[in-house]
Design a protein around this motif. Structure first.
Motif, PDB file in Angstrom:
ATOM      1  N   PHE A  53      -9.111 -66.019  55.598  1.00  0.00           N
ATOM      2  CA  PHE A  53      -7.720 -65.913  56.067  1.00  0.00           C
ATOM      3  C   PHE A  53      -7.670 -65.820  57.585  1.00  0.00           C
ATOM      4  CE2 PHE A  53      -7.920 -64.153  51.868  1.00  0.00           C
ATOM      5  CZ  PHE A  53      -6.812 -64.677  51.246  1.00  0.00           C
ATOM      6  N   GLU A  54      -6.629 -66.390  58.144  1.00  0.00           N
ATOM      7  CA  GLU A  54      -6.376 -66.283  59.581  1.00  0.00           C
ATOM      8  C   GLU A  54      -4.877 -66.169  59.736  1.00  0.00           C
ATOM      9  OE1 GLU A  54      -8.619 -68.897  62.807  1.00  0.00           O
ATOM     10  OE2 GLU A  54      -8.255 -69.898  60.925  1.00  0.00           O
ATOM     11  N   ARG A  55      -4.400 -65.227  60.541  1.00  0.00           N
ATOM     12  CA  ARG A  55      -2.965 -65.163  60.737  1.00  0.00           C
ATOM     13  C   ARG A  55      -2.636 -65.391  62.211  1.00  0.00           C
ATOM     14  NH1 ARG A  55      -1.379 -60.433  58.698  1.00  0.00           N
ATOM     15  NH2 ARG A  55      -0.245 -60.965  56.831  1.00  0.00           N
ATOM     16  N   ILE A  56      -1.685 -66.261  62.460  1.00  0.00           N
ATOM     17  CA  ILE A  56      -1.247 -66.504  63.831  1.00  0.00           C
ATOM     18  C   ILE A  56       0.163 -65.963  63.934  1.00  0.00           C
ATOM     19  CG2 ILE A  56      -0.838 -68.233  65.592  1.00  0.00           C
ATOM     20  CD1 ILE A  56      -2.804 -69.935  63.664  1.00  0.00           C
ATOM     21  N   ALA A  57       0.302 -64.840  64.643  1.00  0.00           N
ATOM     22  CA  ALA A  57       1.606 -64.187  64.724  1.00  0.00           C
ATOM     23  C   ALA A  57       2.167 -64.360  66.118  1.00  0.00           C
ATOM     24  CB  ALA A  57       1.446 -62.707  64.392  1.00  0.00           C
ATOM     25  N   VAL A 148      -5.184 -58.343  56.384  1.00  0.00           N
ATOM     26  CA  VAL A 148      -5.224 -59.251  57.542  1.00  0.00           C
ATOM     27  C   VAL A 148      -4.235 -58.680  58.560  1.00  0.00           C
ATOM     28  CG1 VAL A 148      -5.068 -61.654  58.291  1.00  0.00           C
ATOM     29  CG2 VAL A 148      -5.516 -61.140  55.903  1.00  0.00           C
ATOM     30  N   PRO A 149      -4.650 -57.661  59.326  1.00  0.00           N
ATOM     31  CA  PRO A 149      -3.672 -56.979  60.159  1.00  0.00           C
ATOM     32  C   PRO A 149      -3.246 -57.806  61.368  1.00  0.00           C
ATOM     33  CG  PRO A 149      -5.850 -56.071  60.510  1.00  0.00           C
ATOM     34  CD  PRO A 149      -5.995 -57.116  59.456  1.00  0.00           C
ATOM     35  N   SER A 150      -1.974 -57.799  61.652  1.00  0.00           N
ATOM     36  CA  SER A 150      -1.488 -58.313  62.930  1.00  0.00           C
ATOM     37  C   SER A 150      -0.099 -57.738  63.171  1.00  0.00           C
ATOM     38  CB  SER A 150      -1.459 -59.837  62.956  1.00  0.00           C
ATOM     39  OG  SER A 150      -0.710 -60.317  61.889  1.00  0.00           O
TER      40      SER A 150
ATOM     41  N   GLN B   5       0.699 -66.882  71.109  1.00  0.00           N
ATOM     42  CA  GLN B   5       0.142 -66.811  69.761  1.00  0.00           C
ATOM     43  C   GLN B   5      -1.052 -65.847  69.738  1.00  0.00           C
ATOM     44  OE1 GLN B   5       1.402 -69.616  67.258  1.00  0.00           O
ATOM     45  NE2 GLN B   5       2.952 -68.881  68.652  1.00  0.00           N
ATOM     46  N   VAL B   6      -1.071 -65.051  68.739  1.00  0.00           N
ATOM     47  CA  VAL B   6      -2.170 -64.101  68.583  1.00  0.00           C
ATOM     48  C   VAL B   6      -2.817 -64.369  67.241  1.00  0.00           C
ATOM     49  CG1 VAL B   6      -2.754 -61.677  68.347  1.00  0.00           C
ATOM     50  CG2 VAL B   6      -1.018 -62.380  69.985  1.00  0.00           C
ATOM     51  N   THR B   7      -4.100 -64.520  67.219  1.00  0.00           N
ATOM     52  CA  THR B   7      -4.783 -64.836  65.973  1.00  0.00           C
ATOM     53  C   THR B   7      -5.533 -63.615  65.449  1.00  0.00           C
ATOM     54  OG1 THR B   7      -5.128 -66.975  66.931  1.00  0.00           O
ATOM     55  CG2 THR B   7      -6.248 -66.536  64.868  1.00  0.00           C
ATOM     56  N   ALA B   8      -5.319 -63.359  64.188  1.00  0.00           N
ATOM     57  CA  ALA B   8      -6.051 -62.260  63.546  1.00  0.00           C
ATOM     58  C   ALA B   8      -6.965 -62.833  62.475  1.00  0.00           C
ATOM     59  CB  ALA B   8      -5.064 -61.296  62.899  1.00  0.00           C
ATOM     60  N   THR B   9      -8.244 -62.555  62.585  1.00  0.00           N
ATOM     61  CA  THR B   9      -9.171 -63.083  61.583  1.00  0.00           C
ATOM     62  C   THR B   9      -9.963 -61.979  60.912  1.00  0.00           C
ATOM     63  OG1 THR B   9     -10.631 -63.496  63.437  1.00  0.00           O
ATOM     64  CG2 THR B   9      -9.517 -65.391  62.488  1.00  0.00           C
ATOM     65  N   GLU B  10      -9.784 -60.763  61.397  1.00  0.00           N
ATOM     66  CA  GLU B  10     -10.563 -59.660  60.847  1.00  0.00           C
ATOM     67  C   GLU B  10     -10.001 -59.291  59.480  1.00  0.00           C
ATOM     68  OE1 GLU B  10     -11.264 -55.609  62.698  1.00  0.00           O
ATOM     69  OE2 GLU B  10     -11.544 -57.021  64.362  1.00  0.00           O
ATOM     70  N   THR B  11     -10.682 -59.649  58.444  1.00  0.00           N
ATOM     71  CA  THR B  11     -10.123 -59.386  57.111  1.00  0.00           C
ATOM     72  C   THR B  11     -11.039 -58.484  56.300  1.00  0.00           C
ATOM     73  OG1 THR B  11     -11.203 -61.304  56.180  1.00  0.00           O
ATOM     74  CG2 THR B  11      -9.012 -61.642  57.060  1.00  0.00           C
TER      75      THR B  11
END
Lengths: 430, 399
Positions: A53-57, A148-150, B5-11
Motif C-alpha cells: 500500500f502507498e497513500r498520497i495525501a 497506512v498512516p498519513s 503531495q506526501v507519500t506514506a508507505t510505512e504499513t
C-alpha cells in the motif's frame, strides 16, 4: 473473514432441493456443499498481507475546499485481487465514499481516489486501510486492516477575505494613491506638489507658493512601518459557540483580515495565540508569507479548558516589540467576573500602546430581551438584560483604562475590526 | 491552498493472524467450558427438586415409584414399563401369569380404552380412577372423596394379611352395591376404602385409591412395602402402563401438525434460521475498526444567561428581574432621545414624558416605584415597558 450477500443467497437457495425432494437429509448435504464451496472460495482469495500500500495525501487544504487522496494498491501475487477497500479517514475529513470495489490483476497496481471535503479545522488523519478480498465466487472474503498512516492540515477558511478589496481601496484613498487625489488624511508629511483644481485650499503651503510663482499644496500620507500585535485568547471562553462558530474561529478570521490589511498598508504584524502557554506565534513575516504562516500556525489550535493568563501578556507584547504598537486582544469581554484578569492587566499595555479589545457578542442575548410572551421568557429577558448590562459595564471599564472595544456578532466582527484599524490609521493614532 | 503531495508507505498489518486470535480466545473458551462443566457437576451433585410425575416407575423423585419397581425386579418379577396401549397389549400377550398396573391421571385414555385395559390381564390394578371411569368399568363402586389418614386393613383378604397398616390417600372409594365378588379394604370412618377388589371371573380388578403408599417417599413407612409387593408381585410379569399422548393419536382421527406438514417443512425452517443467521453476519460484520477522532470542546455561550434566568425563576426574584428589564429600557430610551447611556432615570423620564404625552408620575411608577406582587403583574409590567419603548420609537423615528 466476512460473508457476502452471495453466500447468504446461496445458502437460501437450498430451499429448492429440500422442497423438491422433501427429504430432511438434503439440508445436511446442502450445508456441507455450501461450506465446502465457501472454504474453497476463501482459500482462493488473495491474502491482503501480501499486498503493498502507498497513500498520497494532500499536504494542506483550506476548510470548505475539496481535495483528494490517492491510495495505491500493488498486487504482487499470481492471483487476481477482487476486493472492496475502505480508506479509513477520520469522519471530519469528509470522505465522500469510503467503500470502493476494486479489482487488481496479478502483478499490477491500481490507484484509488478518495475525495475529501473536510468539515473541521486542524490535522485530519487517516489511520488505516481495510480490505475485503473475495475469492473468485465472491462468497466469503478475507478481511484485513493495514495501518497506512498519513495526515493533512485543514487551514482556517479566511472567509472574510472577500472584504479585503474594499478595505484595501479605502487604504489607498488614505494613501493618496488613488486618482481622486483627495488631501492625504494621514499625519505624516509626504511631499509638495502643484495645486490642481479640486484640492482642499486649506492644504496650500503659502510659504512654498511664495517661493514659486504657482500654487503649491502639501500632501500627507498615513504613517507606515507601525507595529500591529494581535493576541488571540485560546482559553476557556474561546470554546463557546456563537451562531455555530466557536469564538476562536471568529478571532482567527478577524486576525487574518486585519493582518492582510495591515501588511499591505506597510505595517509590521506580529501574531500570537496564547492561553497559559504560547500556542502559536508568527513574527517578522510580511506579505503573502505572513498570511500563509498565520493560517498554518492557526490550523491545529483548539481552545483549551483553562483560564487565560493575562498577567504574561504585557511581557509577550514587549518581546514582540519595544516600540509603540497597536495591540489587538481577541478575547471575550462579557462579564465583570470573567474579565478581572484582563482589566487588571490593561493599564500596563495602554500606558505604551494603543489597545483594542475585539470581542464576539451573542446576538441571541439581544433577541432574548425582546421576547416577553411567557413567564419563562420574561425571566429570561431579565437575565438577558442583565447580561447586556454586564457587557456594557465591562466595555465602559475597558474604555476607562484607555483601550477601546470592538464587539460585534461573529459575521460582523472581522469587518468591524478592520474598519476600526482604518479609522485609527486615518486619525494617525497608530 | 498548496497541494504538496506526501507519500506514506510505512504499513503494518493490524489484523491478527488466525493463530494469534485462537491463542487469545483459548483462555476464554477454556474458561467457559470449565464453568459449564462445574455447573453440570454441581447440578448433578445437588440433585434436585421434589417434582416429577407421580407413580412413574422410572422416576427417583418423591412421587415416583422407582424403589418399588426395583425391589419387584430383585424379587424376580419381570417389570415391563409401557407407554401405549398397543405396547401394553403386546407385552401382556395371552399370558395368564401377569399383572397390569395402570393409571389415567392425564386423561390420555378414552373410556373405551380404559375399559379395554381393565380386561387385559389376570390381575389389573387401576390406580385412582375418576367418577366417570368407575361408571364405565365398575358401576358398583363410587368415588368417596379425598382422605389421607393412616388406615388399617379392616378386611380378611389374603392380599392384605401381612400389611395391616398403610398410608392412605389420596383417594377413597365406596361400595354402592355390596356383593360376594366385592372385597373392600383399608376403610375409614366414612365408609371410604383405599382398596376395592372386584372378582370378575377371568380378571381380578383392583381399584386402588391409596396410591401414596407406593411412592418412593412413603414406601418405607408403616406396612406400605409389604402391601405394595403383595399387590403387584403376585404374578411373574408386571406390566406398568403409564399412558402417554401417543394414546391420544390412536384414540381418534386427529393428527399432529408434524404429521400433517410435508417433509420439507422442518428442514426448511432450519435452513431459514441458518440463512437469517448468515444474513446477520453478512450485514453485521464491521468493515474494519473505527477511526478515532478527538473532538473539540463545545460550550454554548448563552448557558450563563439561561442559568441565571432559571435561578431568578426558582427564587421568584420578580423585582430583580423587573429592575433588569427597567435598566435595559431606560438605557435604550436614553439612546433614542439622544442622551448618554449614563443619563439618570429622572432625566430620561423628564425627556420621555412630553414625547409620549404622559404625565411624569405614572412613568415614574412604571420605571421605578411599582413592585410586582405576582408573576402576572411582572408580565404585565414588562409588556408596558416594551409598549413605552415602542411609543417613544414611533414618535422619534416615525416609519
Amino acid at each position: 473473514m466476512a460473508l457476502s450477500g452471495w453466500f447468504v443467497a446461496l445458502l437460501a437457495l437450498g430451499i429448492v432441493p429440500i422442497v423438491v425432494t422433501g427429504e430432511p437429509f438434503v439440508l445436511t448435504l446442502w450445508l456441507l456443499f455450501v461450506i465446502v464451496v465457501g472454504a474453497i472460495d476463501l482459500l482462493l482469495a488473495v491474502s491482503v498481507r501480501s499486498l503493498r500500500f502507498e497513500r498520497i495525501a494532500p499536504d494542506r487544504v483550506r476548510l470548505g475546499e475539496t481535495t483528494s487522496s490517492t491510495l495505491r494498491i500493488t498486487n504482487p501475487t499470481r492471483r487476481r485481487l477482487r476486493a472492496v477497500v475502505r480508506d479509513g479517514w477520520q469522519p471530519s475529513a469528509g470522505a465522500h465514499t469510503n467503500r470502493v470495489p476494486l479489482t487488481v490483476p496479478s502483478r499490477e497496481r491500481r490507484e484509488l481516489n478518495t475525495v475529501l471535503t473536510p468539515v473541521r479545522r486542524g490535522t485530519r488523519e487517516a489511520a488505516h486501510v481495510t480490505v475485503r478480498s473475495y475469492g473468485p465466487l465472491r462468497l466469503i472474503a478475507r478481511q484485513t486492516t493495514v495501518s497506512v498512516p498519513s495526515s493533512f492540515t485543514v487551514l482556517p477558511p479566511f472567509n472574510s477575505r472577500k472584504h479585503l478589496p474594499s478595505r484595501l481601496a479605502r487604504l489607498r484613498e488614505l494613501d493618496g494613491a488613488t486618482s481622486v487625489m483627495i488631501r492625504g488624511q494621514g499625519t505624516e508629511f509626504d511631499s509638495l506638489r502643484d495645486y490642481v483644481r479640486g484640492d482642499d485650499v486649506r492644504s496650500i503651503d503659502w510659504r512654498a507658493t511664495a517661493r514659486r510663482s504657482e500654487l503649491v499644496v502639501r500632501t500627507w500620507r498615513p504613517e507606515r512601518d507601525r507595529r500591529v500585535v494581535i493576541v488571540v485568547d485560546s482559553g476557556r471562553t474561546s470554546a463557546a459557540r456563537i451562531e455555530d462558530e466557536p469564538r476562536i474561529d471568529t478571532a482567527f478570521e478577524s486576525a487574518l483580515l486585519l493582518a492582510a490589511l495591515a501588511s499591505s498598508a506597510g505595517d509590521h504584524v506580529d501574531f500570537m495565540i496564547y492561553d497559559r502557554r504560547v500556542r502559536a506565534r508568527v513574527q517578522g513575516a510580511s506579505g503573502p508569507d505572513l498570511l500563509s504562516k498565520m493560517v498554518n500556525s492557526m490550523a491545529p489550535v483548539q481552545p483549551e479548558l483553562i483560564e487565560m493568563d493575562w498577567e504574561s501578556v504585557p511581557g509577550l507584547v514587549r518581546q514582540a516589540t519595544t516600540q509603540r504598537a497597536l495591540v489587538v486582544l481577541a478575547t471575550t469581554a462579557e462579564s465583570p467576573g470573567g474579565s478581572l484578569g484582563l482589566l487588571a492587566m490593561l493599564p500596563q499595555l495602554t500606558a505604551k500602546h494603543t489597545v483594542v479589545v475585539a470581542s464576539v457578542t451573542d446576538p441571541s442575548i439581544a433577541d432574548a430581551t425582546l421576547d416577553r410572551s411567557t413567564r419563562d421568557s420574561v425571566y429570561l429577558a431579565g437575565a438577558a438584560e442583565r447580561a447586556l448590562l454586564d457587557q456594557s459595564r465591562v466595555a465602559a471599564a475597558i474604555n476607562q483604562l484607555g483601550a477601546s472595544v470592538v464587539s460585534r456578532r461573529p459575521s460582523e466582527l472581522p469587518l468591524a475590526l478592520a474598519d476600526h484599524y482604518i479609522a485609527l490609521k486615518a486619525a494617525g493614532k497608530l | 491552498m498548496s497541494d504538496t503531495q506526501v507519500t506514506a508507505t510505512e504499513t503494518t498489518v493490524l489484523t491478527p493472524r488466525i493463530g494469534t486470535t485462537a491463542k487469545r480466545a483459548l483462555y476464554w473458551v477454556a474458561g467457559s467450558i470449565l464453568v459449564v462443566l462445574v455447573a453440570i457437576a454441581s447440578l448433578n451433585l445437588a440433585g434436585t427438586a421434589v417434582e416429577g410425575p407421580p407413580l412413574d416407575p422410572t422416576s427417583a423423585y418423591e412421587a415416583g415409584t422407582q424403589a418399588l419397581a426395583e425391589v419387584l425386579r430383585d424379587q424376580g418379577v419381570d417389570v415391563v414399563v409401557t407407554t401405549t396401549l398397543d405396547d401394553t397389549r403386546a407385552a401382556l400377550g395371552s399370558s395368564d401369569d401377569s399383572t397390569l398396573f395402570f393409571t389415567n391421571f392425564e386423561a390420555y385414555l378414552s373410556e373405551d380404552q380404559v375399559a379395554e385395559a381393565t380386561e387385559l390381564a389376570v390381575t389389573v390394578v387401576f390406580a385412582d380412577p375418576t367418577l366417570t371411569e368407575l361408571l364405565r368399568v365398575a358401576p358398583e363402586v363410587a368415588h368417596a372423596g379425598q382422605n389421607a389418614d393412616a388406615v388399617s386393613a379392616s378386611c380378611s383378604a389374603p392380599l392384605v394379611a401381612q400389611a395391616p397398616d398403610i398410608t392412605a390417600g389420596p383417594s377413597n372409594y365406596r361400595v354402592i352395591e355390596p356383593s360376594a365378588e366385592i372385597t373392600a379394604c383399608y376403610g375409614n370412618d366414612d365408609d371410604g376404602y383405599g382398596l376395592i377388589v372386584l372378582d370378575r371371573g377371568d380378571t381380578e380388578l383392583r381399584i386402588l385409591g391409596a396410591t401414596d403408599a407406593l411412592s418412593n417417599g412413603a414406601i418405607t413407612a408403616a406396612d406400605n412395602a409389604a402391601f405394595a409387593l403383595r399387590l403387584l408381585g403376585e404374578h411373574e410379569t408386571l406390566v406398568w402402563y403409564t399412558p402417554s399422548f401417543l394414546d391420544l393419536a390412536n384414540s381418534g382421527d386427529a393428527k399432529t401438525p408434524a404429521e400433517l406438514a410435508p417433509g420439507w417443512v422442518l428442514p426448511g425452517v432450519w435452513l431459514t434460521m441458518l440463512t437469517l443467521l448468515a444474513g446477520a453476519l453478512w450485514r453485521g460484520r464491521r468493515f474494519g475498526p473505527l477511526v478515532i477522532e478527538k473532538l473539540p470542546v463545545t460550550v454554548r455561550s448563552s448557558e450563563t444567561m439561561q442559568g441565571r434566568a432559571r435561578l431568578y425563576e426558582r427564587s421568584t426574584a420578580r423585582l430583580h428581574t423587573l429592575d433588569s428589564l427597567r435598566i435595559g429600557t431606560i438605557r435604550r430610551l436614553a439612546v433614542l432621545c439622544g442622551m448618554p447611556t449614563t443619563a439618570s432615570v429622572n432625566d430620561v423620564i423628564n425627556r420621555v414624558s412630553p414625547l409620549v404625552g404622559q404625565p411624569i408620575e405614572p412613568l415614574r411608577q412604571l420605571l421605578i416605584d411599582r413592585e410586582p406582587a405576582s408573576d402576572y403583574e411582572l408580565i404585565a409590567l414588562s409588556d408596558e415597558l416594551l409598549a413605552l419603548e415602542d411609543r417613544v420609537h414611533a414618535v422619534i423615528r416615525p416609519a
